[in-house]
Design a protein around this motif. Sequence first.
Motif, PDB file in Angstrom:
ATOM      1  N   ILE A 284       0.842  -1.206   0.000  1.00 15.32           N
ATOM      2  CA  ILE A 284       0.000   0.000   0.000  1.00 15.32           C
ATOM      3  C   ILE A 284       0.876   1.256   0.000  1.00 15.32           C
ATOM      4  O   ILE A 284       0.656   2.191  -0.789  1.00 15.32           O
ATOM      5  CB  ILE A 284      -0.943   0.007   1.223  1.00 15.32           C
ATOM      6  CG1 ILE A 284      -2.051  -1.047   1.048  1.00 15.32           C
ATOM      7  CG2 ILE A 284      -1.558   1.390   1.439  1.00 15.32           C
ATOM      8  CD1 ILE A 284      -3.069  -0.728  -0.020  1.00 15.32           C
ATOM      9  N   LYS A 285       1.867   1.267   0.841  1.00 13.84           N
ATOM     10  CA  LYS A 285       2.773   2.424   0.915  1.00 13.84           C
ATOM     11  C   LYS A 285       3.498   2.633  -0.409  1.00 13.84           C
ATOM     12  O   LYS A 285       3.610   3.760  -0.911  1.00 13.84           O
ATOM     13  CB  LYS A 285       3.778   2.214   2.050  1.00 13.84           C
ATOM     14  CG  LYS A 285       4.719   3.391   2.255  1.00 13.84           C
ATOM     15  CD  LYS A 285       5.676   3.138   3.413  1.00 13.84           C
ATOM     16  CE  LYS A 285       6.631   4.319   3.590  1.00 13.84           C
ATOM     17  NZ  LYS A 285       7.616   4.079   4.675  1.00 13.84           N
ATOM     18  N   GLN A 288       1.063   4.062  -3.060  1.00  8.10           N
ATOM     19  CA  GLN A 288       0.779   5.471  -2.802  1.00  8.10           C
ATOM     20  C   GLN A 288       1.942   6.362  -3.221  1.00  8.10           C
ATOM     21  O   GLN A 288       1.753   7.441  -3.787  1.00  8.10           O
ATOM     22  CB  GLN A 288       0.443   5.666  -1.325  1.00  8.10           C
ATOM     23  CG  GLN A 288      -0.898   5.052  -0.928  1.00  8.10           C
ATOM     24  CD  GLN A 288      -1.153   5.082   0.564  1.00  8.10           C
ATOM     25  OE1 GLN A 288      -0.223   5.250   1.370  1.00  8.10           O
ATOM     26  NE2 GLN A 288      -2.410   4.908   0.964  1.00  8.10           N
ATOM     27  N   GLU A 289       3.158   5.895  -2.975  1.00  4.38           N
ATOM     28  CA  GLU A 289       4.352   6.657  -3.375  1.00  4.38           C
ATOM     29  C   GLU A 289       4.513   6.692  -4.889  1.00  4.38           C
ATOM     30  O   GLU A 289       5.120   7.611  -5.445  1.00  4.38           O
ATOM     31  CB  GLU A 289       5.598   6.052  -2.730  1.00  4.38           C
ATOM     32  CG  GLU A 289       5.671   6.263  -1.226  1.00  4.38           C
ATOM     33  CD  GLU A 289       6.823   5.512  -0.572  1.00  4.38           C
ATOM     34  OE1 GLU A 289       7.450   4.680  -1.261  1.00  4.38           O
ATOM     35  OE2 GLU A 289       7.082   5.759   0.627  1.00  4.38           O
ATOM     36  N   ASP A 293      -3.210   7.320  -6.029  1.00  4.62           N
ATOM     37  CA  ASP A 293      -3.908   8.055  -4.956  1.00  4.62           C
ATOM     38  C   ASP A 293      -5.242   7.413  -4.578  1.00  4.62           C
ATOM     39  O   ASP A 293      -5.830   7.741  -3.543  1.00  4.62           O
ATOM     40  CB  ASP A 293      -4.157   9.506  -5.400  1.00  4.62           C
ATOM     41  CG  ASP A 293      -2.852  10.245  -5.685  1.00  4.62           C
ATOM     42  OD1 ASP A 293      -1.852   9.941  -4.999  1.00  4.62           O
ATOM     43  OD2 ASP A 293      -2.832  11.097  -6.592  1.00  4.62           O
ATOM     44  N   GLU A 296      -6.088   2.763  -0.689  1.00  5.25           N
ATOM     45  CA  GLU A 296      -5.851   2.977   0.733  1.00  5.25           C
ATOM     46  C   GLU A 296      -5.979   1.652   1.463  1.00  5.25           C
ATOM     47  O   GLU A 296      -6.485   0.670   0.919  1.00  5.25           O
ATOM     48  CB  GLU A 296      -6.826   4.007   1.304  1.00  5.25           C
ATOM     49  CG  GLU A 296      -8.287   3.664   1.144  1.00  5.25           C
ATOM     50  CD  GLU A 296      -9.198   4.786   1.627  1.00  5.25           C
ATOM     51  OE1 GLU A 296     -10.187   4.457   2.320  1.00  5.25           O
ATOM     52  OE2 GLU A 296      -8.922   5.959   1.316  1.00  5.25           O
ATOM     53  N   HIS A 305      -2.422  -2.286 -10.047  1.00  6.64           N
ATOM     54  CA  HIS A 305      -1.653  -2.285  -8.801  1.00  6.64           C
ATOM     55  C   HIS A 305      -0.664  -3.446  -8.775  1.00  6.64           C
ATOM     56  O   HIS A 305       0.517  -3.283  -8.443  1.00  6.64           O
ATOM     57  CB  HIS A 305      -2.595  -2.361  -7.594  1.00  6.64           C
ATOM     58  CG  HIS A 305      -3.650  -1.306  -7.579  1.00  6.64           C
ATOM     59  ND1 HIS A 305      -4.991  -1.608  -7.602  1.00  6.64           N
ATOM     60  CD2 HIS A 305      -3.572   0.044  -7.571  1.00  6.64           C
ATOM     61  CE1 HIS A 305      -5.697  -0.487  -7.589  1.00  6.64           C
ATOM     62  NE2 HIS A 305      -4.857   0.534  -7.576  1.00  6.64           N
TER      63      HIS A 305
END
Length: 431
Positions: A284-285, A288-289, A293, A296, A305
Motif C-alpha cells: 500500500i505504501k 501510494q508513493e 492516490d 488505501e 496495482h
Amino acid sequence: MLKTTINQVFKHVDEDVTIGAWIANKRSSGKIAFLQLRDGTGFIQGVVVKAEVEEEVFKLAKSVTQETSVYVTGQVTKDERSPLGFELQVKSIEVIHEATDYPITPKEHGTEFLMDHRHLWLRSKKQHAIMKIRNEIIRATYEFFHQEGFVKVDPPILTGSAPEGTTELFATKYFDEDAYLSQSGQLYMEAAAMALGKVFSFGPTFRAEKSKTKRHLIEFWMIEPEMAFVEFNENLEYQENYVTHVVQSVLENCKVELHTLGRDTAKLENIKAPFPRITYDEAIKFLQEKGFDDIEWGDDFGAPHETAIAESYDKPVFITHYPTSLKPFYMQPAPDRDDVVLCADLIAPEGYGEIIGGSERVHDLELLEARLKEHGLDQETYKWYTELRQYGSVPHSGFGLGLERTVAWISGAPHVRETIPFPRLLNRLYP
C-alpha cells in the motif's frame, strides 16, 4: 519403411523414414518445393527437389493443399537453420485425405474468427507450442509433488457448499438438493491432508465471474496442495520451489516451443527460489508513493496495482498479510495482530498478475465457528469441515495455482484464452 514421428527424427539421421503428417503450409521456388509438415509432436520442413523425385511427386508437392493429410517418406538430414535441427529430403508423398478450403490461412485473422474456429486454430504453430508448454507444466507438476512426497487426491466437482461463498458459483440441482460446480477443491483437500499428510489435486474449477480481462476464464484448472503440520513460511517455500521447478523444466524441455513463440528466455532463466516478499502494508505504501492516490489500506489490488508492484522485481513476488476483511473465512490470523491473516498472493512478472493464492488455515475450532458466523455461512452445511478441527486438529497450510495464468506467463501468451484448448469465456460456449 521405418515409421517415426517428427520429435523422434533425431534418432534417424541419414536414414529413410515415413511420417504421417498434415501439410501446415507450403511454398515453391522453381525446381524445389518446401512443405511445412506437422504431426502433433512437432513441425519439420520437407524439401522436394524436382530433379531427385518422380514427376508426379513434384507435381503433388506443388499442388497439395493446406491441412491435407499425407504419408511422407524421405531421408532425415541435419539442418542448423531449423529450430528443430533437422529436415526431411522427401522422396515420396501419399495423400490420405485431401483438405479443401481450409478456413484458417496464413493471412491475419480476427480474434473472434479464430475463436469460432478454435478446433482448427489449435493446429497452428504458436497454439501448438502453447499447448506443449501447458503439457510440460502439468508433467513437471506431477514430478515435483511426487518427489516431495505428496499424494494425488481428487476432490468432487459437484459440491453442496462453497469455500468462498456462493455469489460467483454455477448452481445446479442435485436431485432434490442445491449443488454448485466447484470453485476450489480446497476444503476437501484439507480433509485429505488430515488423512494423508501432504496432498495435491489437479482439476477443473468454475467461477461465474463476469470478467472480460485477459486474465480471466469461466472454467479453468487449478493445482491445489494442502499440507498438515506446515505453517505459513514453510508454505511459501513450497510455493517458490514448485514454481522454480516448473519454469526450469519448461526451459529445459520446451526450447523449440519457446523459440517458436519468440519468448525472451533470459527472463525465465532468472526464476529461481527464493522469491522476494513484501507485506500488504508495504505494498500500500509503495503504491501510494508511485502515485496511486485511489488506493488505501483495506482496498483490494486490481491489475494495475499488481503490475506496478511486479515491475519492481525480476522474479515473482509474494504479497503477504492481507487484511482479514479481504480474505475468506478459513485463513489463520497473524499471531501479533488480528486485522491481517497469514496469507500470500504470488504475483508473476511482466503484468501476468496473481498466479498463486495461499494461506495457513484456521485450525482452532472455536475461531473457525466464529468465522463461519461472521461470514453468514450455515454451520450445519460446514459441519464436516469443522469436525476436522474437532478430532486431532493441527496447523496446516495450502495454496492454489491457476494453470492458465501460469501458462500465459511462462509462454508469453497475450491472453489466457490461448492457454486452454477450448476456453470458456463470458460470452463464449462454442465450440
